[in-house]
Each structure stands twice: as C-alpha cells, then as structure tokens.
Design an enzyme around this catalytic site. Sequence first.
Site, PDB file in Angstrom:
ATOM      1  CG  ASP B  40     -17.162  11.385 -12.611  1.00  0.00           C
ATOM      2  OD1 ASP B  40     -17.151  10.458 -11.789  1.00  0.00           O
ATOM      3  OD2 ASP B  40     -16.224  12.188 -12.752  1.00  0.00           O
ATOM      4  CE  LYS B  62     -12.368   9.534  -9.528  1.00  0.00           C
ATOM      5  NZ  LYS B  62     -13.613  10.256  -9.232  1.00  0.00           N
ATOM      6  CG  ASP B  93     -13.957  10.314  -5.788  1.00  0.00           C
ATOM      7  OD1 ASP B  93     -13.519  10.673  -4.678  1.00  0.00           O
ATOM      8  OD2 ASP B  93     -13.822  10.986  -6.837  1.00  0.00           O
ATOM      9  CE  LYS B  95     -12.811  14.305  -4.014  1.00  0.00           C
ATOM     10  NZ  LYS B  95     -13.147  13.383  -5.139  1.00  0.00           N
ATOM     11  CG  PHE B  96     -16.626   8.655   3.804  1.00  0.00           C
ATOM     12  CD1 PHE B  96     -17.979   8.585   4.122  1.00  0.00           C
ATOM     13  CD2 PHE B  96     -16.064   7.604   3.087  1.00  0.00           C
ATOM     14  CE1 PHE B  96     -18.750   7.498   3.734  1.00  0.00           C
ATOM     15  CE2 PHE B  96     -16.827   6.507   2.699  1.00  0.00           C
ATOM     16  CZ  PHE B  96     -18.172   6.456   3.023  1.00  0.00           C
ATOM     17  NE  ARG B 242     -17.733  15.239 -17.235  1.00  0.00           N
ATOM     18  CZ  ARG B 242     -18.692  14.307 -17.256  1.00  0.00           C
ATOM     19  NH1 ARG B 242     -18.909  13.575 -18.325  1.00  0.00           N
ATOM     20  NH2 ARG B 242     -19.442  14.100 -16.192  1.00  0.00           N
TER      21      ARG B 242
END
Lengths: 278, 278
Positions: B40, B62, B93, B95-96, B242
């Site tokens: 991320d 991811k 990722d 998230k549709f 993280r």
Amino acid sequence: MSSPHLQTYNERARKHTNKAASALLRVMEEKQSNLSVSVDVTKSKDFFDIIEAVGPHVCLIKTHIDILEDFDATVIDRLRELSEKHKFLIFEDRKFADIGSTVALQYSKGIYKIADWAHITNAHAVPGPSIITGLASVGIPKERGLILLAEMSSKGALTTGSYTEDAVRMARARRDFVIGFIAQHRMEGIGASDTDNIAEEDFLVLAPGVGLDATGDTMGQQYRTPEQVVFESGCDVIIVGRGIYGKGENVDTREVLKQAQRYQAAGWEAYKKRVQCI
Amino acid sequence: MSSPHLQTYNERARKHTNKAASALLRVMEEKQSNLSVSVDVTKSKDFFDIIEAVGPHVCLIKTHIDILEDFDATVIDRLRELSEKHKFLIFEDRKFADIGSTVALQYSKGIYKIADWAHITNAHAVPGPSIITGLASVGIPKERGLILLAEMSSKGALTTGSYTEDAVRMARARRDFVIGFIAQHRMEGIGASDTDNIAEEDFLVLAPGVGLDATGDTMGQQYRTPEQVVFESGCDVIIVGRGIYGKGENVDTREVLKQAQRYQAAGWEAYKKRVQCI
C-alpha cells in the site's frame, strides 16, 4: 419544520451547512434540473460528446473515471472547464469500500486524485465508520461532500433492514461531510434515537435506476420512473444513464440532447408536484 | 472428507477446479508460504523495492494499483515479470462494489485493465449476485478467480450475521469463479441448505488485519496474529502490510526482507501445526 423533501431546493440550499450540498441544491433550482447523467462510456470522445450535449440540462455529472480507456490529465482539465461553463457539479461514483487508511489514499492519490476535482463522491457503509473518517480527512479541507449507499437498486442487494439503518446512523454522526444517500426513499430519522435532533437533518437522496422506457437489464438492474422516485418516494436527484445515450458509442448528440430534456422535464415536473404539496 | 483447512495446500491444489485457486495453493506449498504482502504505497519505486524484497517469500502480492501516483503501463509489465521470476500470484484488492454492467467495465477497461494481469481480485457482496455475473463475464475466459468480502476487520463493519450468510450463498452459487473470501474464519457450510453439497466446497480464506506487533491503528483497523488466524481460525492466507514495511517510504529492503521472513515463518508454522491435527 417540514420534511426536507417538502421544502424547495432553494430553501434547503440556504440552510445546508455543507458547501458541496448547498452548491448542488442551488444549481438545481437555478437550472430547474434534478437530473444527473451517469456517463458510463469508455472513450473520452463519447464521454465529452455526451457531457457537452447534456451539460446545460443537468445539475450533476456522474462519472466512472476508471473505465475511460484513453484517460489522461487533460480529461480532468476539460471536465472541470465544462463544469464551470455549464454549471454542473461532478460526482465520481467510486463506491469506496475499504478501510479508512486505504480509502484516504484512493481518494487523494494515484493517477486520478479524485478529491481534487469531484465535488461529490460516494462510499459503501459496509466497512463501518472508519471509511468516513478516512475520506473526511481528505475531503473536508477541500469542501467536498460524501454520499453513502444506503440502498442499491440491483436484484438481491444486501442493503436491507439493519444495514440501511446502520448506514444512516453512520451518516448522522458525520453530517459535516456526509450529505446524503444513494437510495430509493428518504432517510431522515431512520435508525434515530430519542436524543438525535432529526429535525435538523437534510440528506440529499440520489436515486439510480431511473428510466422512462426500460424496466430492467440482463445483469439485474431494475428501473423506476422520475414520478415514482421524486414525487412518490421523495428522492432529490434522478440518475439516468443509458436511457439518455443508449450504448454510448458514436453518440448522436441531438438524440442525447432530446432525451436529456425529456428527463429534465419529467424530473422537474415531479419535483414541482411534490413541493406544491406543502 | 475432512474440512479443507485440515488438508494440505497440495491436496487442495490437486482437487480445486478453479485454475487461479489451484495455482495459488500450489505456489503456497512450493514456497512454503501462506504470506500475502499488501503493498500500500504511492510511489512505484517503493512499490517495486518492497516487491523485490518480499517476492521470494510470498505466495501472493496484494496491490491497490489506483494509489500509485506515477503509474504507467511499464508498472504492469514489471509486476508481471516479478510475478514470474519469484513465482507469486497477483491480487488486485479492488473491492468492486457496483452493479454487474459497471463492474464488468471497471474490471476489463480503463487505464488499469485489471483482468489482464490480476490473477485474483475481490468484490463486496452488497450489490447482490449481479456483481458476480458481471465480473465472471470478464474473468472466467481469462481463468481468473474472485474473492468475496464475507467479513471485514475494521471496527463497526456491517458484515455481520445474515450479510455474511448471503455472501457465502452467492459464492456457493458461482464456485466456478468465486474461490474464497476475505474473512477471519472458515466459511464452508455457512448459510447452506440440505440440498447443497458442502463436502465439495473449498473456499480459500484470506485474512487481513494480521500483525505480530501492533494491535490497532487510529482509523479503526484491528490486528490478530498468524497463529490466531491460521491455526485457531483455519484461514489460509495471511495478509500483512505495514507490519512488514512500516510507512513504506524510502524502504529499508534488508529490514523488509527480515520482516517478510518472520511473517512467512510464523504463518507456515501455524499451518503445519494445523494440518498435523488431521
């Protein structure tokens, strides 16, 4: 104090404390339009052909910026210019649906930087209140507004019962940023406790799945008329897509204009009928 | 037949009928890793520094491709190269969370063309079965797999009770494409009727919110250990972000490697402890 949907858009614009909501309500009254066109096309030429045609007749352009195949930074520049020229707001229908720290990045960063140009965006309530916290950390300093999905118009949607109540409670707790709902009905007071001051609530209700001709598609979408959603159910904004531009390829702008005017008129008539009920 | 989580990843790989699921289970056994790193970060240099460091130790990378600020087509090329070099699958990722016709466009079109490179993506169940229909129309021809969000690890998430049951029922009806869940527990048999053949079900469970050190963040995320999610709750893949790369800026690749190895070992130990219970 009467329910928000029995007041004029103008009255509500004056009282609303969120600037994006207030601006939208003002534009609706000025342009006599509660029509939002959902521009679900994949080529920027079609995208702008449609927006140029419908621009004068809509209060809000709804985008799925992530389906444009030839997207580049000039798309945003041109979209903003058209927004100012034709006086409509921009609603990126992102349907954020992740935890707070992730949606804050998705909203502010990446190629699209949605928070920089979309006056309004939306989110699902499913991750819980952290999704609002995350988006608000980005959106409030930019005077943006957030719409929550309280209901969906697709068959078998799970936005029922306590789900809708929880979504409204989440919105109520953040009225500084959450300005309304994607829904098919009014939401003030839903899931409220005795200590909530629901008389002060004014949630905009944006209704998708609006059509004058079709009743459904093969992927589970269901349609209602502007009369049904605005007059009978008290929704504020009608969202129309394929009903206005068909497949959205090689757009016939005269036909698109004609349909936009038709939906604008139907939506406004339903609104006038509604506020005359005061 | 014992429950999937009491069988080895290898046994399950041989039996699974979806190619993306089968490939993932095979990689897990080969690399002795049930670790997925959630990358991320917003700069592609950090993105690839992390992936290069953790690549040999993960089964799955991811991504949130839409937060990369300097994204261009070379990012996808390089991600695919690393996927082949280090033998990991890619999980966007996304998230549709929209209706079928819209998610089909979001999955296949736009700048990202997610279906072209992500072996696995995910979706919320909230729009109802049409979201699976829409994504499957794109993903099945490409031999992709879909993960549904049956639970979320954020505080106050609405993925409770009947919501989770409905999500599992939607997955059960489309086992050709839905290969598992984002969840904290096993999902086989949930919401099943007497006529469902639940003995044949093998849903991969990917658990986010995994940490060896932290217990929560300021935006409502909650953490559990690999031991808790894999051994106690029977989840298959641990997703760590993280905990492995900290803030993800100016990445210290030696430290990232060390943490990846630490989580890989903890996840694999919990798995071995679990399958030895047969």
